[in-house]
Design a protein around this motif. Structure first.
Motif, PDB file in Angstrom:
ATOM      1  N   ASN A 193       0.807  -1.222   0.000  1.00 46.52           N
ATOM      2  CA  ASN A 193       0.000   0.000   0.000  1.00 46.52           C
ATOM      3  C   ASN A 193       0.834   1.265   0.000  1.00 46.52           C
ATOM      4  O   ASN A 193       1.969   1.286   0.440  1.00 46.52           O
ATOM      5  N   LEU A 194       0.212   2.331  -0.504  1.00 46.58           N
ATOM      6  CA  LEU A 194       0.885   3.631  -0.553  1.00 46.58           C
ATOM      7  C   LEU A 194       0.298   4.532   0.526  1.00 46.58           C
ATOM      8  O   LEU A 194      -0.833   4.308   0.966  1.00 46.58           O
ATOM      9  N   PRO A 195       1.043   5.576   0.928  1.00 49.81           N
ATOM     10  CA  PRO A 195       0.432   6.580   1.807  1.00 49.81           C
ATOM     11  C   PRO A 195      -0.822   7.148   1.136  1.00 49.81           C
ATOM     12  O   PRO A 195      -0.946   7.105  -0.094  1.00 49.81           O
ATOM     13  N   LYS A 196      -1.726   7.722   1.905  1.00 53.74           N
ATOM     14  CA  LYS A 196      -3.015   8.201   1.380  1.00 53.74           C
ATOM     15  C   LYS A 196      -2.834   9.218   0.240  1.00 53.74           C
ATOM     16  O   LYS A 196      -1.790   9.873   0.157  1.00 53.74           O
ATOM     17  N   PHE A 197      -3.887   9.374  -0.559  1.00 52.91           N
ATOM     18  CA  PHE A 197      -3.758  10.215  -1.752  1.00 52.91           C
ATOM     19  C   PHE A 197      -3.348  11.664  -1.450  1.00 52.91           C
ATOM     20  O   PHE A 197      -2.692  12.317  -2.236  1.00 52.91           O
ATOM     21  N   ASP A 198      -3.747  12.159  -0.243  1.00 49.94           N
ATOM     22  CA  ASP A 198      -3.416  13.560   0.046  1.00 49.94           C
ATOM     23  C   ASP A 198      -2.191  13.714   0.951  1.00 49.94           C
ATOM     24  O   ASP A 198      -1.860  14.828   1.352  1.00 49.94           O
ATOM     25  N   GLU A 199      -1.512  12.633   1.228  1.00 48.15           N
ATOM     26  CA  GLU A 199      -0.223  12.750   1.928  1.00 48.15           C
ATOM     27  C   GLU A 199       0.844  12.881   0.833  1.00 48.15           C
ATOM     28  O   GLU A 199       1.598  11.953   0.534  1.00 48.15           O
ATOM     29  N   ILE A 200       0.848  14.073   0.249  1.00 51.67           N
ATOM     30  CA  ILE A 200       1.524  14.228  -1.045  1.00 51.67           C
ATOM     31  C   ILE A 200       3.027  13.925  -0.986  1.00 51.67           C
ATOM     32  O   ILE A 200       3.564  13.201  -1.833  1.00 51.67           O
TER      33      ILE A 200
ATOM     34  N   LYS B 231       4.851  12.177   1.166  1.00 54.85           N
ATOM     35  CA  LYS B 231       5.153  10.765   1.436  1.00 54.85           C
ATOM     36  C   LYS B 231       4.801   9.891   0.230  1.00 54.85           C
ATOM     37  O   LYS B 231       5.556   9.014  -0.164  1.00 54.85           O
ATOM     38  N   ARG B 232       3.610  10.140  -0.315  1.00 55.48           N
ATOM     39  CA  ARG B 232       3.147   9.300  -1.429  1.00 55.48           C
ATOM     40  C   ARG B 232       4.068   9.473  -2.644  1.00 55.48           C
ATOM     41  O   ARG B 232       4.395   8.519  -3.335  1.00 55.48           O
ATOM     42  N   THR B 233       4.488  10.724  -2.884  1.00 59.12           N
ATOM     43  CA  THR B 233       5.370  10.965  -4.036  1.00 59.12           C
ATOM     44  C   THR B 233       6.685  10.231  -3.868  1.00 59.12           C
ATOM     45  O   THR B 233       7.173   9.589  -4.801  1.00 59.12           O
ATOM     46  N   LYS B 234       7.274  10.351  -2.678  1.00 58.34           N
ATOM     47  CA  LYS B 234       8.573   9.696  -2.452  1.00 58.34           C
ATOM     48  C   LYS B 234       8.457   8.200  -2.702  1.00 58.34           C
ATOM     49  O   LYS B 234       9.297   7.592  -3.355  1.00 58.34           O
ATOM     50  N   LYS B 235       7.382   7.620  -2.189  1.00 52.00           N
ATOM     51  CA  LYS B 235       7.175   6.184  -2.324  1.00 52.00           C
ATOM     52  C   LYS B 235       6.978   5.825  -3.806  1.00 52.00           C
ATOM     53  O   LYS B 235       7.601   4.895  -4.325  1.00 52.00           O
ATOM     54  N   LEU B 236       6.114   6.604  -4.476  1.00 51.53           N
ATOM     55  CA  LEU B 236       5.851   6.310  -5.887  1.00 51.53           C
ATOM     56  C   LEU B 236       7.131   6.413  -6.714  1.00 51.53           C
ATOM     57  O   LEU B 236       7.411   5.559  -7.562  1.00 51.53           O
ATOM     58  N   ILE B 237       7.913   7.463  -6.446  1.00 54.73           N
ATOM     59  CA  ILE B 237       9.153   7.632  -7.223  1.00 54.73           C
ATOM     60  C   ILE B 237      10.072   6.428  -6.988  1.00 54.73           C
ATOM     61  O   ILE B 237      10.638   5.874  -7.931  1.00 54.73           O
ATOM     62  N   SER B 238      10.168   5.983  -5.731  1.00 54.38           N
ATOM     63  CA  SER B 238      11.079   4.866  -5.462  1.00 54.38           C
ATOM     64  C   SER B 238      10.595   3.583  -6.159  1.00 54.38           C
ATOM     65  O   SER B 238      11.381   2.796  -6.651  1.00 54.38           O
ATOM     66  N   ILE B 239       9.265   3.427  -6.275  1.00 59.99           N
ATOM     67  CA  ILE B 239       8.729   2.243  -6.965  1.00 59.99           C
ATOM     68  C   ILE B 239       8.972   2.348  -8.475  1.00 59.99           C
ATOM     69  O   ILE B 239       9.385   1.400  -9.140  1.00 59.99           O
TER      70      ILE B 239
END
Ligand SMILES: NC(=O)C1=CN([C@@H]2O[C@H](COP(=O)(O)OP(=O)(O)OC[C@H]3O[C@@H](n4cnc5c(N)ncnc54)[C@H](O)[C@@H]3O)[C@@H](O)[C@H]2O)[C@H](O)CC1
Ligand SMILES: [K+]
Length: 519
Positions: free
Chosen positions: A398-405, A407-415
């Motif tokens: 799972n990813l951080p919530k859609f509005d935890e911008i 955190k979610r961006t960092k995770k998405l970029i790493s993936i």
């Protein structure tokens, strides 16, 4: 501080995008000009240790760079400094409301400011010989900024000569007048400044100029969230002498024995955006269905009722004609189609033809990644998965919530670093990410409404993305503009037709919506 959406240097296009995005967030351009004027005044005041016996000449153009100069005049005057303003041109030609306001104020606040609007070069030369000009402490260049185009015209040309001939310290506002801020090129002449106070970020073309960067209140949100500025600049203007085909040739490869709507929705969206030509390459048997949506579509049929390797040659030929390709909507999962897709995608990755992969195409891409037939996507490919589709390509939980911008961006970029390319991850907030070895960037889209979670809206998005690609936008900018517009069309359809919206309602509203927004 550096964020995942920051740019180290910006172009004139970036400046106008940021201005428009700030305006969509509710920050008027006049506020930015006021900040620019005050910031520049503070810097000049401190650097040259000015006091109430100092005097300053400010040369202003009729655009917003001149407006900044007029604003500086006001702020210097409030500190008791004598200011001599020379407006290069007739004041009735001042181009914007905010510059005009500053001109009016300069002419109202006359205790310390003397202003002249010059009508001809002779008048300018006389002013430059005046006692005030000769005895000033510094001269400020607010003639031309990021709005410069073409050869330097009069009376600006002579004004640049006058500044360069003077022995006074010279400060340029935003850009040394005459220089192209994107390339640093000086076609004819530019102000030889001692230093340049530039706004928001260093301009891309600045190399050997002593620069001070001043923040002017452009909020982080104007860079992070996709806005009107992004859309405006992606809808490029048609040149007057364009002929048919120069404003976008798109190829849509999609459809199968079970699906004819998906490629039709994508192609119709692209046409409604205003591109010149769209060819739909669909399997045999559904050509007439697709044709029935619009006589403006060109439809070609493949050899059988689902695509197979026998269609590869034709797909290649059509792709070489196109400026951009969309592959995926309605392709289905027939094993022969999967083989065709594999062959085609490996070919197009090598060709670097701008390409959007959507829907069934994304699932097939996932298979190719799993079987290690593809290691990485190139930067010419845009994929448009929702979260589940993305999981078919790369493994993650799972990813951080859609509005935890952040955190979610960092995770998405790493993936996404594993797969490369430009990825538009659809969701409540859409994340557009460009993976780059140097520095990956991410923008976030907030337009749209929950009622858009129905069949077909993804095909509209894919059609718009590929249409923006076909008119020459970069894959990243195409994805940003398309996802923002798609969301706005959903909102507009909801306003027009209520909460039960279809993809066709969005397409129906496209042209009038753009007209209403003056795009
Ligand atoms: N976001 C920001 O950074 C802000 C910057 N500001 C300032 O605004 C200018 C850009 O303003 P704009 O009106 O777009 O353009 P210019 O003032 O640079 O010039 C337009 C003006 O000049 C004439 N012109 C253009 N090319 C030539 C030429 N080759 N020869 C002669 N004349 C020319 C044209 O006709 C127009 O009249 C930016 O640099 C900042 O200084 C805002 O204040 C706040 C936001
Ligand atoms: K300038």
């Amino acid at each position: 501080m550096s964020f995942f959406f920051d740019k180290d240097t910006i172009t004139a296009e970036d400046v106008s995008q940021l201005d428009a995005n700030s305006a969509s967030l509710g920050i008027p351009n006049g506020y930015l000009m006021e900040c620019a004027g005050l910031q520049a005044t503070n810097k000049i005041y401190e650097h040259y240790k000015l006091n109430s016996s100092s005097s300053v000449v400010i040369m202003c153009g009729i655009g917003n760079n001149g407006g900044d100069g007029l604003c500086i005049a006001r702020h210097l005057a409030t500190r008791g400094i004598s200011v001599f303003v020379i407006l290069l041109g007739d004041s009735i030609h001042i181009r914007t409301q905010e510059s005009r306001l500053n001109w009016e104020l300069v002419n109202t606040l006359t205790l310390k400011i003397r202003s002249y609007s010059i009508k001809n070069i002779k008048q300018l030369k006389t002013l430059c010989k005046s006692e005030f000009f000769m005895n000033a402490d510094i001269i400020i260049d607010a003639l031309l900024g990021t709005g410069v185009t073409g050869k330097i015209r009069e009376p600006i040309s002579t004004a640049i000569d006058m500044i360069n001939q003077s022995n006074l310290p010279k400060i340029s506002i935003d850009v040394p007048s005459g220089m192209n801020p994107d390339t640093g090129q000086i076609t004819e002449k530019s102000v030889n400044c001692d230093f340049c106070i530039t706004f928001h970020a260093k301009k891309k073309g600045f190399a050997n100029i002593k620069t001070w960067v001043a923040p002017i209140g452009i909020p982080l949100e104007a860079s992070l969230f996709i806005g009107d500025g992004d859309l405006r600049s992606a809808i490029k203007k048609r040149d007057k002498d364009f002929h048919k085909g120069q404003y976008g040739k798109l190829l849509v490869i999609g459809g199968s024995s079970s699906y004819s709507g998906a490629p039709s929705l994508a192609a119709m969206s692209a046409l409604e955006l205003g591109i010149d030509l769209c060819i739909c390459f669909v399997p045999k048997g559904i050509g007439n269905v697709v044709r029935s949506f619009s006589p403006n579509l060109i439809v070609q049929e493949g050899v059988a009722e689902n695509f197979s390797n026998s269609d590869f040659l034709q797909a290649k030929k059509l792709s070489n004609w196109a400026d951009a390709v969309l592959i995926g909507p309605g392709l289905g999962k027939d094993p022969k189609t999967v083989e065709f897709f594999e062959k085609y995608i490996l070919w197009i990755l090598g060709k670097k033809i701008p390409c959007v992969v959507d829907a069934d195409g994304i699932k097939m891409l996932g298979k190719l990644f799993k079987e290690s037939k593809i290691a990485r996507l190139t930067s010419s490919i845009v994929i448009t998965p929702h979260m589940e589709e993305l999981k078919s390509i790369v493994r993650f939980k799972n990813l951080p919530k859609f509005d935890e911008i952040e955190k979610r961006t960092k995770k998405l970029i790493s993936i996404l670093e594993k797969i490369g390319g430009v990825i538009l991850v659809k969701g409540v907030y859409d994340y557009v990410i460009k993976i780059s070895k140097k520095r990956s960037i991410c923008r976030v889209n907030r337009s749209g409404c929950p009622e858009m979670a129905v069949g077909g809206t993804g095909d509209v998005l894919a059609g718009l993305t590929s249409a923006f690609l076909s008119i020459g936008n970069s894959p990243f900018n195409s994805a940003c503009a398309a996802v923002y517009l798609n969301g706005l069309l959903g909102e507009s359809a909801k306003k027009s037709y209520g909460p039960r919206i279809h993809a066709t309602d969005m397409i129906k509203n496209l042209k009038s919506f753009l007209l209403f927004k003056k795009f």
